[in-house]
Design a protein around this motif. Structure first.
Motif, PDB file in Angstrom:
ATOM      1  N   LEU B 113     -29.413   4.651   0.488  1.00 56.43           N
ATOM      2  CA  LEU B 113     -28.285   3.586   1.103  1.00 56.43           C
ATOM      3  C   LEU B 113     -28.355   2.117   0.466  1.00 56.43           C
ATOM      4  N   PRO B 114     -27.624   1.486   0.479  1.00 59.78           N
ATOM      5  CA  PRO B 114     -27.676  -0.094   0.217  1.00 59.78           C
ATOM      6  C   PRO B 114     -28.490  -0.630   1.039  1.00 59.78           C
ATOM      7  N   THR B 116     -28.874  -3.377   2.867  1.00 55.92           N
ATOM      8  CA  THR B 116     -28.074  -4.567   3.427  1.00 55.92           C
ATOM      9  C   THR B 116     -28.293  -4.972   4.818  1.00 55.92           C
ATOM     10  N   GLN B 118     -25.854  -4.819   7.013  1.00 55.95           N
ATOM     11  CA  GLN B 118     -24.938  -4.021   7.879  1.00 55.95           C
ATOM     12  C   GLN B 118     -25.604  -2.530   7.961  1.00 55.95           C
ATOM     13  N   ALA B 148     -29.343   2.344  -7.457  1.00 52.08           N
ATOM     14  CA  ALA B 148     -29.479   1.450  -6.467  1.00 52.08           C
ATOM     15  C   ALA B 148     -27.980   0.875  -6.579  1.00 52.08           C
ATOM     16  N   TYR B 149     -27.982  -0.015  -5.487  1.00 54.23           N
ATOM     17  CA  TYR B 149     -26.562  -0.785  -5.320  1.00 54.23           C
ATOM     18  C   TYR B 149     -26.745  -2.119  -5.668  1.00 54.23           C
ATOM     19  N   SER B 150     -25.841  -2.537  -6.098  1.00 51.84           N
ATOM     20  CA  SER B 150     -25.786  -3.876  -6.566  1.00 51.84           C
ATOM     21  C   SER B 150     -25.783  -5.126  -5.375  1.00 51.84           C
ATOM     22  N   GLN B 151     -25.126  -4.537  -4.190  1.00 52.39           N
ATOM     23  CA  GLN B 151     -25.392  -5.381  -3.208  1.00 52.39           C
ATOM     24  C   GLN B 151     -26.308  -5.388  -2.228  1.00 52.39           C
TER      25      GLN B 151
END
Lengths: 299, 285
Positions: B113-114, B116, B118, B148-151
């Motif tokens: 998951l990111p 974040t 949200q 991974a996610y940049s956000q």
């Protein structure tokens, strides 16, 4: 991240899925999406983090490989004879086509292969090269279904013996849930045994093309002829056996809830009453021993 | 629910070992069963689990809850899980902090998951619903990841800790996954341990992985490596006596090899709990 932005969680997951399930790989999938204007490479790089050691695309490729090989391994385990019959390379290609058409929709991998028999039947190339393969797949899938079908105590000899003789003809059998009847267009039961005897050595490709594995002992493909089998579970172990037309019909009648008298009518054709009684007795005896009868009800 | 009972040292219940486990005493304290493998109507798997449960504590460990998915929760799956939990009375029920499904299609993989706000709100809301549905708190496991996610706005351990704090769920801390992800994403695995609340860890996982050169792959087909044993020792010092389980899912050896691995975990735990103080974070692995 912004919930309404270009990469909200939903869109992120859909994109992730698209990339890791693309049969041609993540790079080609990105190129395809870019070509259609769906997404550009900069957006991919803005979403997924990579580094000089391992760029984001290669990182996603790890997931893409695991996705496919996990499904391949599962189907190879559930359809070992199909795999042996066509060889590992053709099986790999078959699974590639299958999971594109029928991605898993069940939380358990146990059900991934449920549409493989019909998929093989309708697969032009595979069905042409291996006309018997759909039958073989049906047999393997029936065994998988019987393996974990609901439990039921088998009918005891004593319970059967206690049937009132004068009303035996009206009695109806119920069969255990872990039981299946199958009709085939090819003699896949004999073929199954041949594969077992040969240690599941793959046959050569039927078109003379490159076999997936060296054909160390080619097994003749099963002949096209009507065949039938029953698959059942006894003491937690799955079995299958060929049936002649007569026993198949009798079991179909029993499964449909027809009374014993109707089954005896089938057996009486072309036999003396004593012969018919003997045949019925031996047949029911075998059903009892194999534990496929769950109960008997006399109205 | 606070920290649950300490079960001791167990291993994952795998088909290859069914006969061995049922045929005599095993030198392990408990077993973990993969929930989905027993979501069937009858036959050998359920028979084996019934007999194992008569002799050992069992934990149900799922792989398809898909707590982070944006698909609706799978009600039929939850029905099956609830029925399984009622039947086998596991010490607890666990799954993974990840997503596995989108658009009704199953990846059969533990996808990241990111991290974040949200995603955090989304996961917490779903954990609360699952816990209400099952009538019990669940434990969520950190997964090994390769991308991974940049956000992501927070490190994974912070996300995991927040999910646990806000939802009341427990944490199944997979020490090998911490190590694998630390290598793959270049973070300090001991910072991860220190970021996880002491009172939320219900269970540890240990397993082997494969070194693929540019990355580590969580294959569960090797013994636990020494660096992961060291990390486990530090985890024990931080979190105390936590139920520990060895996972081995591919190239599965004889059961005795798993007993040895579990015995090693026991010895390390016993030794570590006699030592003070808890180590501070070291440099990156």
């Amino acid at each position: 991240m912004n919930a309404g932005g270009p990469f909200d969680l939903r869109r992120t997951q859909e994109l992730f899925w698209t990339l890791i399930t693309a049969p041609e790989g993540v790079r080609a999938a990105i190129d395809g999406l870019s070509g259609r204007g769906s997404i550009d490479e900069a957006s991919i790089n803005a979403l997924f983090a990579g580094d000089e050691r391992l760029p984001a695309v290669e990182r996603l490729d790890i997931y893409a490989n695991m996705y496919f090989y996990r499904l391949l391994d599962c189907l190879a385990e559930d359809f070992p004879k199909v795999r042996a019959a066509v060889g590992p390379e053709r099986f790999h290609n078959l699974v590639t086509d299958y999971v594109l058409r029928h991605p898993s929709e069940h939380p358990s991998l146990r059900f991934l292969g449920r549409r493989l028999p019909e998929f093989i039947r309708d697969h032009q190339q595979v069905a042409a090269d291996f006309p018997f393969l759909a039958d073989l797949a049906r047999l393997e899938w029936a065994r998988a279904d019987v393996f974990d079908a609901p439990d039921a105590a088998p009918l005891s000899r004593e319970a059967l013996a206690s049937l009132p003789q004068e009303r035996a003809g009206e009695s109806r059998f119920t069969l255990i849930p872990a039981f299946a009847l199958l009709r085939f267009d090819h003699d896949v039961i004999r073929f199954w045994r041949a594969l077992d005897d040969a240690g599941s050595v793959p046959a050569a490709a039927p078109d003379g093309g490159p076999a997936a594995a060296p054909p160390r002992g080619s097994i003749a493909p099963p002949a096209r002829r009507s065949a039938a089998a029953r698959v059942w579970r006894k003491d937690l172990v799955v079995h299958h056996a060929s049936l002649d037309d007569e026993e198949m019909l009798c079991l179909e009648l029993a499964q449909a809830g027809e009374p014993l008298g109707r089954i005896c009518q089938v057996l009486a054709a072309g036999r003396s009453p004593a012969q018919a009684t003997g045949r019925a007795g031996r047949m029911i005896q075998a059903w009892l021993e194999d534990g496929i009868l769950a109960g008997v009800v006399t109205p | 629910m606070g920290q649950p009972v300490f079960l001791g040292h167990g291993v994952g219940l795998r088909r290859d070992h069914f006969e061995r486990v049922l045929s005599g005493p095993a030198r392990v304290d408990w077993f973990e069963a993969i929930s989905e493998n027993f979501m069937v109507d009858g036959g050998r798997p359920l028979d084996v689990l019934t007999r194992v449960r008569e002799r050992y504590p069992v934990v149900l460990h799922g792989v398809s809850l898909s707590i982070g998915s944006t698909d609706p929760l799978d009600e039929a799956y939850l029905d099956r899980l609830l029925a399984l939990a009622k039947r086998f009375e596991p010490a607890w029920v666990s799954d993974h902090l990840c997503w596995t499904r989108v658009g009704g299609r199953q990846a059969h993989d533990l996808l990241p998951l990111p991290y974040t706000e949200q995603a955090l709100l989304h996961v917490v809301e779903r954990v609360l619903r699952v816990q209400e549905r099952l009538g019990r708190a669940i434990a969520l496991e950190n997964v090994s990841s390769y991308v991974a996610y940049s956000q992501s706005a927070m490190p994974e351990w912070e996300f995991l800790a927040e999910v646990a704090r806000r939802s009341g769920c427990g944490i199944l801390l997979d020490v090998n996954n911490v190590y694998v992800s630390a290598k793959n994403h270049r973070f300090d695995p001991r910072a991860y341990l220190e970021g996880v609340p002491r009172d939320k860890v219900w269970q540890f996982h240990l397993a082997g992985h494969s070194n693929k050169g540019a990355f580590l792959l969580d294959t569960h087909d090797h013994p636990v490596i020494d660096d992961v044993w060291d990390l486990y020792r530090d985890a024990v010092r931080r979190f105390g006596p936590v139920s520990t389980l060895i996972e081995w899912d591919d190239r599965i050896p004889e059961f005795e090899r798993l007993e040895q691995e579990s015995g090693r975990a026991r010895a390390i735990q016993e030794e570590a709990l006699q030592q003070e103080p808890v180590k501070t974070a070291r440099g990156a692995v």
